[in-house]
Design a protein around this motif. Structure first.
Motif, mmCIF file in Angstrom:
data_model
loop_
_atom_site.group_PDB
_atom_site.id
_atom_site.type_symbol
_atom_site.label_atom_id
_atom_site.label_comp_id
_atom_site.label_asym_id
_atom_site.label_seq_id
_atom_site.Cartn_x
_atom_site.Cartn_y
_atom_site.Cartn_z
ATOM 1 N N GLN A 241 5.778 4.313 1.426
ATOM 2 C CA GLN A 241 5.297 2.981 1.833
ATOM 3 C C GLN A 241 5.917 2.603 3.191
ATOM 4 O OE1 GLN A 241 6.388 0.503 -1.653
ATOM 5 N NE2 GLN A 241 4.190 0.216 -1.938
ATOM 6 N N ARG B 62 4.741 1.699 6.234
ATOM 7 C CA ARG B 62 4.277 0.536 7.012
ATOM 8 C C ARG B 62 3.988 -0.679 6.142
ATOM 9 N NH1 ARG B 62 -0.636 3.225 10.210
ATOM 10 N NH2 ARG B 62 -1.032 3.906 8.069
ATOM 11 N N HIS C 54 0.831 -1.200 0.000
ATOM 12 C CA HIS C 54 0.000 0.000 0.000
ATOM 13 C C HIS C 54 0.867 1.253 0.000
ATOM 14 C CE1 HIS C 54 -3.764 -2.196 0.917
ATOM 15 N NE2 HIS C 54 -2.960 -2.990 1.612
ATOM 16 N N GLU D 114 1.141 5.254 1.272
ATOM 17 C CA GLU D 114 0.667 6.022 2.414
ATOM 18 C C GLU D 114 1.064 7.484 2.247
ATOM 19 O OE1 GLU D 114 1.240 3.469 6.291
ATOM 20 O OE2 GLU D 114 2.993 3.302 4.996
ATOM 21 N N ARG D 115 0.381 8.338 3.007
ATOM 22 C CA ARG D 115 0.752 9.740 3.082
ATOM 23 C C ARG D 115 1.561 9.981 4.359
ATOM 24 N NH1 ARG D 115 -4.517 13.378 1.200
ATOM 25 N NH2 ARG D 115 -4.642 12.575 -0.954
ATOM 26 N N LYS D 116 2.702 10.594 4.197
ATOM 27 C CA LYS D 116 3.554 10.986 5.322
ATOM 28 C C LYS D 116 3.448 12.510 5.438
ATOM 29 C CE LYS D 116 8.416 10.898 6.802
ATOM 30 N NZ LYS D 116 9.802 10.471 6.410
ATOM 31 N N PHE E 228 0.773 8.922 9.533
ATOM 32 C CA PHE E 228 0.661 8.086 8.343
ATOM 33 C C PHE E 228 -0.793 7.651 8.135
ATOM 34 C CE2 PHE E 228 5.165 7.588 9.342
ATOM 35 C CZ PHE E 228 5.731 7.719 8.087
ATOM 36 N N MET E 229 -1.216 7.679 6.888
ATOM 37 C CA MET E 229 -2.544 7.195 6.522
ATOM 38 C C MET E 229 -2.487 6.626 5.109
ATOM 39 S SD MET E 229 -4.618 10.706 5.552
ATOM 40 C CE MET E 229 -5.802 9.835 4.533
ATOM 41 N N ILE E 230 -3.355 5.677 4.815
ATOM 42 C CA ILE E 230 -3.402 5.078 3.485
ATOM 43 C C ILE E 230 -3.740 6.150 2.455
ATOM 44 C CG2 ILE E 230 -4.591 3.397 2.025
ATOM 45 C CD1 ILE E 230 -2.803 2.095 4.041
ATOM 46 N N GLU E 231 -2.989 6.163 1.352
ATOM 47 C CA GLU E 231 -3.227 7.118 0.271
ATOM 48 C C GLU E 231 -4.571 6.789 -0.400
ATOM 49 O OE1 GLU E 231 -3.678 9.703 -2.342
ATOM 50 O OE2 GLU E 231 -1.777 9.955 -1.263
#
Length: 587
Positions: free
Chosen positions: A106, A108, A87, A89-91, A303-306
């Motif tokens: 990516q 995580r 997946h 992610e957004r940092k 962090f969150m899923i893009e």
């Protein structure tokens, strides 16, 4: 020096170091990772920007397949486990050259993890033989092989570039670099010294260039390295404290920064001060690390899923139900990869076994000359000439390129074709070994890649003097100018000849071969040998050839006699020993 101090600290047995790397690799792709903008470097400011690169509302990312394929090649080369589902992610963090306010990465859920990379230790040959720690392992035909575990490899994009205008007190932003594809390689803390760290990075760089993952730039390396360094007492276990040295751009910077940190942390531990978790940078002018911020001050990246990118899917030949062109086949990439640098070196040892040894290959590798050697051998395709080329590379070229640090500049100035031409002319005795270093230096300073060897020889008059009559005239003139050496020859022939040789080389800029100088000088200084040479031509007559064709008469050996010694008398006869090494003469 920090290097000497660090080596002393680690060899004392009181401390040990743990070093891990976070390596950012710019991918060799034509366009950026999530937009169609060109990824070409050094272009006009803000000329390679799309709405997504400027983070304009409504613009969406889409993944560049070439970036993913480059990442898979890296994962295969580093023996990683490739995750078929990963997946993006957004940092989140704020920085002026990142207009979106986040980086797509990516952290995580990487696409590759749990790798293992083997690399040769690039220790100097004299230290390799003298050290008990670093030995050739397995057998004399192998290198000192170390290994480092790879924690993960992740895809992400680069930020823009800040340009600080000190005259108008402002900062300008160039977004050409924003969105350029990167892979981040994170290692375990398996490196134990700066020497191991530099050796690891050099071998990694060779692999990445070989697999067309990154380009070989004009700088020392295309990698950007963050080094995590921690020093511990021998009787303690690691407590997680470490110092991160950010943004190291060359192998030399990495090595010097690690050595300085080991020395600095040893002084703290010796005075019972704890090692603070902090981020530092390396000052290339002062050759020391400088504090930036404490680790406790790090922001939460949230962090969150893009949401604008789907999960990343990969497949291999075992997945029978998947055969879509928009998916990347792992096994197809594996089959397309060239030979690894490690296997290539084994091939060199087998192909050039007549003259190339492990020690030679190790030295070429340490000096970063191995690719240049390969290209030269392609031009020569001859083991005898290859032996001469190897000798010149490890002596003259090594000296010119300052211990290998400027070998890339030398390779750009002196192409493998030009170097091979020089070796061929050296073997044909068109140029001399004495003038070779001067010729290579002139070629190295030249910046016109179209110039030929003939143009250098014509311009500087560097052709060897091979004519016997001309050579004899030059030697006679030197003898007339040095009457003291003629008298000295009667008591010390060796020293007299060496001095005369030096004089004639200086006067004629090394254009005369050593053997011709000594031969001509000896003839002129020794009437007996001169007479012997005149009476005994090296070209045999037809009658002599017929007699030699019959062979020696077959006679039974004399019982108890193993050797026959020829005994001569007279001062002149001793010089025959220099002429015929196969005959032992006693006065």
């Amino acid at each position: 020096m920090a290097a000497t101090a660090a080596a002393t600290i680690l060899s004392s047995g009181r401390f040990y170091a743990l070093i891990g790397f976070e390596i950012h690799v710019k991918l060799a792709t034509n366009s950026k990772m999530f937009s169609a903008s060109s990824a070409a470097p050094a272009q006009k400011t803000n000329s390679q920007v799309t709405p997504f690169d400027m983070a304009l509302p409504g613009s969406l990312p889409y993944l560049n397949r070439a970036c993913l394929e480059a990442g898979v090649r890296a994962a295969v080369g580093l023996n990683c486990q490739i995750n078929k589902i990963s997946h993006f992610e957004r940092k989140h963090y704020f920085y002026p050259d990142s207009p979106s306010g986040y980086q797509i990465t990516q952290q995580r859920y990487p696409f590759a993890s749990d790798g293992l990379f083997h690399y040769p230790l690039l220790v100097k040959k004299d230290k390799l033989k003298a050290s008990t720690k670093y030995k050739f392992v397995d057998n004399p035909n192998s290198f000192v092989i170390k290994q480092c575990r790879i924690e993960r490899i992740q895809l992400e994009h680069d930020t823009g570039r800040s340009i600080h205008d000190e005259y108008q007190n402002r900062t300008l932003i160039d977004l050409n670099r924003f969105g350029t594809g990167l892979i981040e390689i994170v290692t375990k803390p398996d490196i134990q010294s700066s020497l191991e760290g530099e050796s690891f990075l050099r071998e990694l760089n060779r692999l990445l260039i070989k697999y067309n993952i990154c380009e070989q730039s004009g700088l020392e390396t295309a990698l950007r390295v963050d080094a995590n360094v921690s020093l511990h007492r021998k009787d303690t276990t690691p407590d997680g404290s470490r110092v991160e040295v950010k943004n190291l751009g060359s192998f030399m910077d990495v090595r010097q920064a690690i050595d300085f940190e080991i020395k600095r942390q040893e002084q703290l531990l010796a005075n019972n001060y704890p090692i603070q978790k902090e981020t530092r940078t390396y000052d290339t002018n002062k050759h020391q690390t400088v504090h930036l911020r404490r680790k406790e001050d790090q922001i939460d990246y949230r962090f969150m899923i893009e949401p604008n990118l789907p999960p990343l899917f990969l497949y291999d030949d075992n997945d029978k139900n998947v055969n879509r062109k928009d998916f990347v086949n792992i096994d197809h990439i594996k089959r397309s990869l060239p030979m690894t640098p490690f296997d290539e070196r084994k091939q060199y040892l087998d192909k050039y076994k007549d003259f190339l040894t492990v020690e030679h290959l190790h030295e070429l590798l340490r000096l970063d000359m191995i690719d240049y050697f390969r290209d030269v051998m392609i031009q020569l395709d001859n083991n005898h000439l290859g032996h001469i080329a190897l000798e010149v590379l490890l002596s003259d070229v090594k000296s010119i390129s300052y211990d290998g640090r400027k070998i890339r500049k030398f390779a750009q100035a002196v192409s493998p074709t030009l170097f091979a031409d020089i070796i061929k002319n050296l073997e044909k005795r068109i140029i001399t070994r004495f003038s070779l270093y001067t010729l290579l230096t002139l070629c190295n300073k030249n910046r016109d890649s179209t110039r030929t060897l003939k143009s250098f020889l014509d311009e500087h008059n560097m052709y060897a003097i091979n004519d016997e009559n001309e050579l004899e005239k030059l030697c006679l003139k030197i003898l007339e100018e040095n009457p003291k050496q003629i008298d000295r020859y009667k008591t010390n022939p060796k020293k007299a000849l060496e001095q005369l040789h030096s004089n004639i080389c200086k006067k004629h800029h090394g254009r005369i071969h050593d053997d011709l100088i000594f031969e001509t000088m000896t003839i002129r200084l020794n009437p007996f040998l001169h007479l012997f040479r005149r009476c005994h031509s090296t070209t045999s007559t037809p009658h002599q050839q017929a007699m030699m064709a019959r062979g020696l008469p077959k006679r039974a050996p004399i019982e108890g006699v193993r050797h026959i010694i020829a005994v001569g008398s007279g001062k002149g006869i001793c010089n025959l020993f220099d002429l015929f090494n196969e005959v032992i003469l006693y006065e």
